[in-house]
Scaffold this active site. Structure first.
Site, PDB file in Angstrom:
ATOM      1  NE  ARG A   1       0.441  79.723  25.863  1.00 21.06           N
ATOM      2  CZ  ARG A   1       0.239  78.548  26.521  1.00 21.06           C
ATOM      3  NH1 ARG A   1      -0.728  77.611  25.930  1.00 21.06           N
ATOM      4  NH2 ARG A   1       1.164  78.226  27.600  1.00 21.06           N
TER       5      ARG A   1
ATOM      6  CB  ILE B   1      -2.244  77.360  30.634  1.00 20.35           C
ATOM      7  CG1 ILE B   1      -2.499  77.116  28.995  1.00 20.35           C
ATOM      8  CG2 ILE B   1      -1.040  78.223  31.086  1.00 20.35           C
ATOM      9  CD1 ILE B   1      -3.028  78.505  28.608  1.00 20.35           C
ATOM     10  CB  SER B   2       0.111  72.207  28.789  1.00 23.76           C
ATOM     11  OG  SER B   2      -0.536  71.552  29.486  1.00 23.76           O
ATOM     12  CD  GLN B   3       6.856  73.191  26.115  1.00 22.90           C
ATOM     13  OE1 GLN B   3       6.790  72.071  26.923  1.00 22.90           O
ATOM     14  NE2 GLN B   3       8.034  73.443  25.515  1.00 22.90           N
ATOM     15  N   PRO B   4       2.573  75.610  24.928  1.00 20.82           N
ATOM     16  CG  PRO B   4       2.935  77.815  23.912  1.00 20.82           C
ATOM     17  CD  PRO B   4       3.339  76.906  25.318  1.00 20.82           C
TER      18      PRO B   4
END
Length: 229
Positions: free
Chosen positions: A47, A73-76
């Site tokens: 990531r 970038i979205s939260q995992p």
């Protein structure tokens, strides 16, 4: 668990494998993510390579990060939740709307047969394409354009994932689903959306399931918002 594909790795990726494990166990599994393929892929994909260098130390923390052009970038956990809801299978062909830095497409690419991903900002599309090549993720195709129009010549798709908030489910995208196909998209206003799973029934109708409230940047396009403000 066994890796489905070997990814190109650099030493720093191996050095951060422990952070990926903590991310997966503390942020995903503890919140109910169960799909083994999703878990394995997020253990594998580096990531930190998908965020700007000055933010890489925060890559595995529990939150979104800015990637330029007003995008994130979205939260995992949200990445895992959306991909799990897509019910991906190894033979699937999947369309992603909103490439961003390419992280979600990379995670998908370790699970499914091929990923088509569309990004409206050319700078982000070029950056993602270069990174996919560097990591040897050779089953991802990237295009710059209006994602709400889909990718007609590659349709129909087993799954479509929309990584931006839409005012309504884009009907063009629904029309590019195979019977039995799934579309996962955040739908609502520009502040908060409901994460929906839309399944195309064999008779041509659609079934909708709600997963909860989320916040995404606006989906800008012909069947989305006309601006970001």
């Amino acid at each position: 668990m066994l890796l489905k594909r070997a990814a190109g790795k650099e030493k720093d990726d191996d050095n951060r494998a422990g952070e990926r494990r903590r991310m997966v166990y503390e942020q995903l599994i503890s919140r109910g993510i169960e799909n083994d393929d999703v878990i394995q892929s997020m253990l594998e994909v580096p990531r930190h390579r998908f965020v700007p260098k000055h933010l890489q130390e925060y890559a595995y923390q529990d939150g979104p990060l800015a990637i330029g052009e007003g995008q994130t970038i979205s939260q995992p956990y949200i990445v895992a939740l959306m991909i799990e809801a897509l019910e991906p299978a190894p033979s699937d062909r999947v369309l992603e709307v909103g490439t961003g830095s390419g992280y979600a497409a990379a995670v998908l690419s370790r699970i499914v047969s091929v990923v088509y991903t569309i990004e409206r900002f050319d700078s982000l599309a070029r950056g993602a394409r270069s990174l996919f090549q560097s990591l040897k993720y050779d089953n991802i195709y990237v295009r710059t354009g209006d994602g709400t129009k889909g990718w007609p010549e590659a349709a129909p798709f087993d799954g479509i994932i929309v990584s931006a908030g839409a005012p309504a489910v884009p009907q063009t995208l629904c029309g590019q689903l195979k019977p039995g196909g799934r579309l996962v998209a955040p739908v609502g206003d520009k502040r908060w959306q409901e994460l929906l799973v839309v399944r195309r029934a064999l008779d041509g109708g659609y079934n909708v399931k709600k997963l909860g409230t989320v916040f995404f940047v606006p989906l800008v396009g012909e069947e989305g918002w006309h601006d970001e403000t």
